[in-house]
Design an enzyme around this catalytic site. Structure first.
Site: not given
Length: 708
Positions: A405, A434, A452, A454, A456, A536, A582
């Protein structure tokens, strides 16, 4: 009845008090049919061979139904074996049985092992477990414990609830010298304290519910499954405990059905299939046979993490157990082998094309950044335990990224934006890192480095609903490619602690609800279950076994735009704050690949199969012709290989074992006629056809994501 003497042992604390216990039953995953995607029926009446749906799912009628072999039925007459398996959600009786079984098991353990100390023992998705501070247990010990449980059940002892003061509870616990129970008692804020007794000889700190007596449990529908190591309260600095897993059902038929389901799940285990089909390897993960004990912490079939009560001990690999060639690289790191890598390439290529078609710009961003970036984003404050230590680079501290992000925000901030620029959609297949304890690693489902999908979206407040609806449409399109058509959807609203104004929370929540309503998808509202930075939507997909996996999420964020002070210029030339959304659809490529392997049982559909066809010469005399045909097919973008050196029946068996969809056989007649005899792994002999016809039909089937 009178309270038993203070010498009586006890177990388990209140299942709904404090953070020691698993989430409420609404989070339990569902299971469905081994037979693909049958017409939906109410959860109470649907019948499947081995298990039944655990909660309602939304069907996506517009999603394409792919001809994927995931729907292959287990061997045997499924119609005769169909048994409805209730869930903790659908049957309070079953939940009570499982809860009471945890008590009965702990009572049995403390009778057989008087020095054992009890901790906690909740009911879980398919049964129950209990953690004990005691010497390691063996399979022989489990048999003794089960025998003692049967004796307690046959006695038909009553379960009686008693309310006591905190002081009285503490007095009884101290008399028994049970330190873990004292710690649990301290965490319980409500009063009075409730205790459940089994007969006159054993009691437990517990809020219930339970069956009326132990005789209500069908002892032939209870089985102790395994033992795992677990740290008290999930802290590796604490005592290692012995966790006993058990399963319990209402009758023997349900237990048999569950055992059959487990066998089918074992057959589909992505760790075993990943090895057998040479798709990937991963450091330090034992073979599927010996890995049950790593599941004390990890992700369940719904994709939701198990409660962080403990971190299971990583088991020692026994002689002969598979270890990957990547063992020297480090734990939880995935090595994609050529066959797995080609599937990943197909996934990534399809993902990129679809996103470009839907107005997204693609990004590539670094894997590290200065530590200050993660202070601004708040990760250092709120997510540090999941991040690796920083590294010193020329007197500046750098951090491996745990999320993508902040990078996308920096791309947004590279220039001043006008309201006319919106919406701005950026997407990246970004690898993140992680920290996970070795005991919590689990195949592709829980690793230390993963990619990911991902994205945005930066937009105006009045466009939230439209952008969310666009994400839902895109999610349906992408997941539909793989035959996923049934979803469980949750809308999570504002938690007690949050950032942002009441007005923006209300607008965002209404926008998410309206987008779901527009889509026509059923959903559950999880009041207070949103992130602190915004509401979410979470979506779980249902696989061929009916298990549900958390993959897709859409989250509105009021926090990061504020932290990074991102703005745009509105129609009045004033600076305003944009809305940030997100969004992930597949989740992580590694985990989604693991789900696909198990969904298809390694039998990938033609368009996704790493090798779409094997060309098999009857003898080596036809080898040159086969190589020429293979070169032609490869030049047309098809994935083929030539195999020879064995008799034809063995070549065919090898291709079927490796789950190759098509076999093209060439003998003397085929060489003379410039043809191939085509055999399908699922449909048998298709017939003889010219090479050009085979290429055309194969290309068409791949383009349509269908079979030949």
């Amino acid at each position: 009845m009178a309270a038993p003497s203070a010498s009586a042992p006890f177990l388990r604390s209140h299942p709904h008090r404090g953070s020691l216990f698993p989430s409420s039953p609404r989070h339990r995953p569902a299971a469905a049919s081994l037979l693909g995607f049958p017409p939906r029926r109410p959860a109470s009446s649907r019948r499947f061979p081995y298990t039944a749906v655990r909660s309602s799912s939304t069907a996506s009628p517009s999603a394409p139904v792919e001809e994927a072999p995931a729907a292959a039925a287990p061997t045997g007459d499924a119609e005769e074996e169909r048994v409805v398996l209730p869930t903790n959600e659908s049957s309070e009786t079953l939940l009570r049985i499982r809860h009471t079984c945890a008590h009965v098991m702990a009572m049995a353990v403390q009778k057989l092992f008087p020095n054992s100390k009890v901790t906690i023992g909740p009911w879980i998705e398919n049964g129950f477990y209990y953690d004990f501070d005691m010497e390691p247990l063996t399979d022989k010990d489990l048999k003794k414990i089960k025998k003692e449980m049967d004796r307690i059940i046959r006695q038909n002892l009553p379960l009686v609830r008693e309310e006591v003061s905190r002081e009285e509870a503490q007095k009884r616990i101290e008399a028994l010298n049970e330190p873990y129970k004292l710690e649990i008692l301290e965490s319980i804020k409500e009063e009075p304290i409730t205790i459940y007794h089994i007969g006159e000889e054993w009691w437990d700190l517990c809020a219930g519910p339970h069956v009326e007596s132990t005789g209500k449990i069908n002892r032939k529908a209870v089985e102790l499954e395994s033992v795992a190591g677990a740290y008290w309260r999930g802290d590796e600095k604490n005592q290692m405990l012995q966790r006993i897993y058990g399963t319990a059902w209402e009758n023997e038929d349900q237990l048999k059905a569950y055992i059959n389901f487990k066998e089918e799940a074992k057959r589909r285990d992505h760790r075993r299939l990943g090895q057998d089909l040479d798709l990937f390897s991963i450091q330090g993960v034992p073979s599927a046979e010996s890995s049950r004990s790593v599941q004390g912490l990890g992700k369940g079939v719904s994709g939701k993490p198990y409660p962080r009560l403990c971190n299971a001990r990583r088991p020692r690999l026994e002689p002969g157990t598979f270890r990957s060639q990547a063992d020297d690289a480090g734990g939880g790191l995935v090595f994609w082998h050529p066959k797995g890598a080609i599937i990943r390439h197909i996934l990534e290529d399809s993902w990129k094309q679809i996103h470009l078609q839907h107005g997204y710009d693609l990004l590539y961003t670094p894997h590290v950044a200065k530590g200050d970036l993660w202070k601004i984003s708040g990760h250092i404050d709120f997510y540090k335990e999941n991040m690796y230590n920083q590294m010193d680079v020329e007197d500046e501290m750098y951090q491996l990224r745990p999320m993508n992000c902040p990078y996308h925000i920096l791309v947004y901030k590279r220039k001043l934006h006008s309201y006319r620029d919106f919406p701005i959609r950026v997407a990246e297949l970004g690898t993140v890192y992680r920290y996970e304890l070795s005991g919590s690693l689990h195949g592709l489902f829980r690793v230390r480095g993963f990619t990911q999908d991902d994205a945005h979206i930066f937009c105006l407040e009045d466009r939230i609903k439209d952008e969310i609806r666009g994400v839902l449409d895109l999610t349906e399109k992408i997941l539909g490619q793989f035959g996923f058509r049934y979803y469980e959807i949750n809308l999570s609203t504002r938690p007690e602690k949050s950032v942002g104004t009441d007005d923006i929370w209300e607008k965002a929540t209404i926008a998410l609800k309206n987008a779901l309503d527009d889509k026509g998808w059923e959903y559950k509202v999880d009041e207070g279950g949103g992130a602190f930075y915004g509401p979410k939507i979470d979506l779980k997909i249902e696989d061929a076994l009916g298990r549900k996996w958390q993959c897709s999420t859409v989250q509105v964020d009021f926090n990061l735009p504020e932290r990074f002070d991102i703005t745009y210029v509105d129609s009045n030339s004033e600076k305003k704050r944009p809305i940030m959304i997100h969004r992930a659809i597949l989740g992580s490529l590694e985990r989604f690949f693991g789900v696909l392997i198990e969904h298809y049982a390694g039998d990938f559909p033609l368009w996704l199969a790493p090798t779409q066809a094997r060309i098999l010469p009857v003898t080596d005399n036809e080898l040159q012709y086969c190589n020429e045909v293979a070169s032609e097919l490869k030049s047309r973008g098809l994935r083929v290989e030539v195999c020879h050196g064995e008799r034809l029946p063995k070549l065919i068996r090898n291709a079927e074992t490796q789950k190759v969809p098509l076999m093209a056989v060439a003998g003397r007649k085929e060489v003379q006629a410039r043809t191939l005899t085509i055999r399908s792994r699922h449909n048998g002999e298709i017939g003889t056809m010219a090479v050009d016809e085979f290429i055309t039909r194969l290309q068409l089937a791949v383009a349509n994501k269908s079979s030949l």
